[in-house]
Scaffold this active site. Structure first.
Site, PDB file in Angstrom:
ATOM      1  CG  ASP A  69      -0.186  -0.181   2.543  1.00  0.00           C
ATOM      2  OD1 ASP A  69       1.043  -0.313   2.514  1.00  0.00           O
ATOM      3  OD2 ASP A  69      -0.844  -0.219   3.606  1.00  0.00           O
ATOM      4  CG  HIS A  70       3.542   2.433   2.918  1.00  0.00           C
ATOM      5  ND1 HIS A  70       2.565   1.661   3.485  1.00  0.00           N
ATOM      6  CD2 HIS A  70       3.892   3.338   3.870  1.00  0.00           C
ATOM      7  CE1 HIS A  70       2.336   2.085   4.724  1.00  0.00           C
ATOM      8  NE2 HIS A  70       3.124   3.102   4.980  1.00  0.00           N
ATOM      9  CG  ASP A 119       2.259   1.568   9.301  1.00  0.00           C
ATOM     10  OD1 ASP A 119       2.807   1.878   8.225  1.00  0.00           O
ATOM     11  OD2 ASP A 119       1.543   2.361   9.951  1.00  0.00           O
ATOM     12  NE  ARG A 123       3.141   9.672  12.322  1.00  0.00           N
ATOM     13  CZ  ARG A 123       3.418   8.388  12.324  1.00  0.00           C
ATOM     14  NH1 ARG A 123       3.861   7.797  11.233  1.00  0.00           N
ATOM     15  NH2 ARG A 123       3.290   7.691  13.427  1.00  0.00           N
ATOM     16  CB  SER A 130       7.370   6.334  10.608  1.00  0.00           C
ATOM     17  OG  SER A 130       8.046   5.200  10.172  1.00  0.00           O
ATOM     18  NE  ARG A 133       9.612   6.189   8.002  1.00  0.00           N
ATOM     19  CZ  ARG A 133       9.218   7.354   7.493  1.00  0.00           C
ATOM     20  NH1 ARG A 133      10.092   8.271   7.154  1.00  0.00           N
ATOM     21  NH2 ARG A 133       7.944   7.595   7.308  1.00  0.00           N
TER      22      ARG A 133
HETATM   23  C1  MIC Z   1       4.126   6.522   8.171  1.00  0.00           C
HETATM   24  O1  MIC Z   1       2.948   6.854   8.273  1.00  0.00           O
HETATM   25  O2  MIC Z   1       5.076   7.266   8.482  1.00  0.00           O
HETATM   26  C2  MIC Z   1       4.456   5.145   7.621  1.00  0.00           C
HETATM   27  C3  MIC Z   1       5.093   5.316   6.308  1.00  0.00           C
HETATM   28  O3  MIC Z   1       3.267   4.419   7.448  1.00  0.00           O
HETATM   29  C4  MIC Z   1       5.358   4.443   8.631  1.00  0.00           C
HETATM   30  C5  MIC Z   1       5.913   3.173   8.175  1.00  0.00           C
HETATM   31  C6  MIC Z   1       7.077   3.319   7.269  1.00  0.00           C
HETATM   32  O4  MIC Z   1       7.885   4.230   7.431  1.00  0.00           O
HETATM   33  O5  MIC Z   1       7.183   2.477   6.391  1.00  0.00           O
HETATM   34  C7  MIC Z   1       4.710   4.183   9.998  1.00  0.00           C
HETATM   35  O6  MIC Z   1       3.795   4.879  10.368  1.00  0.00           O
HETATM   36  O7  MIC Z   1       5.172   3.311  10.742  1.00  0.00           O
HETATM   37 FE1  SF4 Z   2      -0.001   4.962   5.013  1.00  0.00          FE
HETATM   38 FE2  SF4 Z   2       1.294   5.655   7.241  1.00  0.00          FE
HETATM   39 FE3  SF4 Z   2      -0.180   7.436   5.900  1.00  0.00          FE
HETATM   40 FE4  SF4 Z   2      -1.391   5.515   7.179  1.00  0.00          FE
HETATM   41  S1  SF4 Z   2      -0.151   7.130   8.096  1.00  0.00           S
HETATM   42  S2  SF4 Z   2      -1.849   6.197   5.110  1.00  0.00           S
HETATM   43  S3  SF4 Z   2       0.019   3.806   6.924  1.00  0.00           S
HETATM   44  S4  SF4 Z   2       1.683   6.428   5.174  1.00  0.00           S
END
Ligand code: MIC
Ligand code: SF4
Length: 650
Positions: A64-65, A119, A379, A536, A538
């Site tokens: 999905d990313h 995530d 965010r 995140s 990550r």
């Molecule tokens: C995000 O919202 O920052 C992400 C991308 O979903 C991350 C995961 C990632 O960095 O792959 C998260 O929220 O953990």
């Molecule tokens: Fe995707 Fe993270 Fe954004 Fe949710 S917050 S839509 S999991 S990138």
């Protein structure tokens, strides 16, 4: 003395430790989820554990990313995931099926179960009464192998909701209010449990908006009870069999209680650049805007988009703005397409995106230089949108849609109450799981294109380290600062390449300088302020600094997931024993440690000589994490335990 719902579920899943706030406990994990940006590494690490198949009740891998597939890299990752998953007992939800949290809620989540996801927004599952926790990919890999997941037994914050939301005020305004009260700092180790008469007026998608964005509080997770509304949602998903009633005891004990009267709330907005920078929309109304983006795992349900459709129906958005709408899942997309809501949204002037993370992670739709963008996601960290000078405001779909029509931020309370589209949960959602590939009984070839690297190798901990303070940063450094996503996301499976972008937007030379130093045997320490590593999950924000030669991170306070990731990859997390020392240490100062292994093994106090002066720091690690640091990371530690028979996988 009764139990909170949180403690009831934790008690049922407890496998190690004593369930007392502050103690480290190990819990059994029933379900896991990964997404493609963290999943490839997680599965490479799972493969390295040499376990034939996952030991969980259910493990799902979502794409999905990185769905844009500009170049071969993402497509390679997806093929690896699909072929690897089928061999190891894992369900694969492909690109186009939707955002992991939305799809998991719709198709797999189960009240009372534990869910661990790579995530940070995994707590979305708390909307149907799960204990759903975000973690680094390696922790998820260990849980897939049958190992427990370790958390601090939480303090439980009870948020009692009373009253009923007024028309034009919605779930997003509730969580923005909670962020206003609790902020993004100081909540590590807590779980938020919602109770009170007000929750019966909230549908599951609304509850999920609240638990999803609860991640921004820095808590371990958030949870709602499983009640009649939960049953209604699961019945409509043809999954009524997964339902059971789950409520806290009437005399449940909580560590802190906050009451929110829903009828007093008004539309709110989180201003740049933090989700807790909350203002009333009425204070900012009239502000000209450049973009409106509706979607992400926070607000992309059928209910959200149907509400948007009703608001824009028969009207046109301001042609000077860019209006973006992204459904959360194929189910939502198909439902708004079949019932005509999509046509209303398109006709208003919207640009429709596929059901994926997209704009939320800076994968497209970067705003114009200095542009003001109203978004429904969770965010608004500086630069995350892809435009460093972009000004991102977070708000509800209702507030976003009305503002898109006017080209300026509007206060929904200025509109007649009777115009508010009141949408309820449909009796039946469209069920079509054809984009989910179940695991296969047969072993087939795992396809590894050139973008699939090796799982990261962690060097054993050095007993003596010489190095320099490579970077000094302030408060609230997010993992988006440490390891940018957006256009860099495609390198998630290629550590040497992705490492070139560590702290890219903070100190563009950091990566090259740090790697050069490492080659000369000079390691790096980073100094930071409060809430270091928020955002995140990550683990690349630990893996890539580790690859460059970062060995210590010394800060005023850490966020939970990131400090765990540092330990998992052998970086020693330290906090200041005396916070005044933060001002005394300068970038470029040389440091020296000797006897590190002994110090980590024996105590929480670590002595380091910096610029010729002795300092004391506190090790930010549990007893178990000290063992992980000494073994040189979680992968080595887990392999040792699983294969030495000290802990049998289930
Ligand atoms: C995000 O919202 O920052 C992400 C991308 O979903 C991350 C995961 C990632 O960095 O792959 C998260 O929220 O953990
Ligand atoms: Fe995707 Fe993270 Fe954004 Fe949710 S917050 S839509 S999991 S990138």
């Amino acid at each position: 003395m009764g139990y909170s719902l949180t403690y009831k579920i934790l008690k049922e899943h407890l496998v190690e430790g004593e369930l007392q706030p502050g103690n480290e406990i190990g819990i059994r994990i029933d379900q896991t989820l990964t997404q493609d940006a963290t999943g490839t590494m997680a599965y490479l690490q799972f493969e390295a554990m040499n376990i034939p198949s996952v030991k969980t009740e259910l493990s799902v891998s979502y794409v999905d990313h990185n769905t844009l597939q500009m170049g071969f890299e993402n497509a390679d990752d997806h093929k690896y995931l699909q072929t690897m998953n089928s061999n190891f007992g894992i369900y694969y939800s492909g690109a186009g099926n939707g955002i992991c949290h939305q799809v998991h809620l719709e198709r797999f989540g189960k009240p009372g179960a534990t869910l661990l996801g790579s995530d940070s927004h995994t707590p979305t599952g708390g909307g149907i009464g799960m204990i759903a926790i975000g973690a680094g990919g390696l922790d998820v890999a260990a849980a897939m192998g049958g190992g427990p997941f370790y958390i601090t037994a939480p303090e439980v914050i009870n948020i009692i909701l009373t009253g009923k939301l007024r028309p034009w005020v919605s779930a997003k305004d509730i969580i923005l209010k909670v962020l206003d009260i609790l902020t993004t700092k100081g909540n590590v180790g807590c779980i938020v449990e919602y109770t009170g008469p007000g929750i019966k007026n909230l549908t599951v998608p609304e509850r999920a908006t609240i638990t999803n964005m609860g991640a921004e509080l820095g808590v371990t997770t958030s949870i709602f009870p499983s009640d009649g509304e939960t049953k209604k949602f699961l019945d409509a998903q043809s999954r009524g069999g997964s339902w059971k009633e789950l409520l806290p005891d009437e005399d449940a004990i909580y560590d802190r209680t906050i009451e929110i009267d829903l009828s007093e709330l008004e539309p709110l907005v989180a201003c740049p650049h933090s989700p807790d920078n909350i203002k009333k929309i009425s204070e900012l109304k009239g502000m000209k805007i450049d973009q409106v983006a509706i979607g992400s795992c926070t607000n992309s349900s059928y209910k959200d988009l149907k509400t948007v459709a009703e608001i824009v129906k028969g009207k046109k958005v301001d042609p000077e703005i860019s209006f973006i709408v992204a459904p959360g899942s194929k189910q939502v997309f198909e439902m708004i397409a079949r019932d005509g809501a999509l046509a209303d949204i398109i006709s208003s002037g919207a640009r429709i995106m596929e059901p994926a993370c997209g704009f939320c992670i800076g994968a497209g739709q970067a705003p114009v230089t200095g542009g003001i963008s109203l978004r429904t996601n969770n965010r608004n960290f500086e630069g995350r949108s892809g435009t460093k000078s972009g000004q991102i405001y977070l708000l509800s779909p209702e507030s976003a849609a009305l503002s898109a029509l006017r080209g300026e931020l509007v206060d929904p309370l200025d509109y007649p109450e009777n115009d508010y589209p009141s949408i309820s949960i449909p009796d039946k959602f469209i069920i079509d799981d054809s984009l989910i590939i179940p695991p296969s009984d047969k072993k087939t070839e795992i396809v590894r294109g050139p973008n699939i690297g090796d799982p990261p190798y962690t060097e054993p901990l050095n007993d003596s380290i010489k190095g320099i303070i490579g970077l000094k940063v302030g408060d609230k450094i997010t993992t988006d600062h440490i390891m940018p996503a957006g256009p860099r996301l495609k390198y998630r499976s290629n550590i040497p390449e992705y490492s070139r972008f560590v702290f890219e937007n903070v100190d563009p030379d950091f990566s090259e300088r740090t790697l050069n130093n490492k080659e000369k045997g000079i390691y790096t320490a980073i100094i930071g302020g409060v809430s270091y590593g928020q955002g995140s999950s990550r683990e690349h924000a630990a893996i890539c600094p580790m690859y460059l030669g970062v060995r210590l991170v010394i800060v005023k306070s850490f966020e939970r997931i990131h400090s765990g990731n540092l330990v998992n990859f052998g970086i020693v997390p330290l906090t200041f024993t005396n916070e005044d020392d933060y001002d005394k240490i300068k970038p470029g100062d040389a440091f020296e440690i000797s006897g590190l292994i002994d110090m980590i093994g024996k105590s929480n106090s670590i002595k380091i000589d910096i610029a010729g002066r002795a300092y004391d720091f506190d090790l930010f690690a549990t007893d178990r994490q000290r063992g992980i640091l000494i073994d040189g990371g979680l992968l080595n530690y887990t392999k040792n335990l699983l294969h030495s028979g000290m802990r049998r996988p289930r």
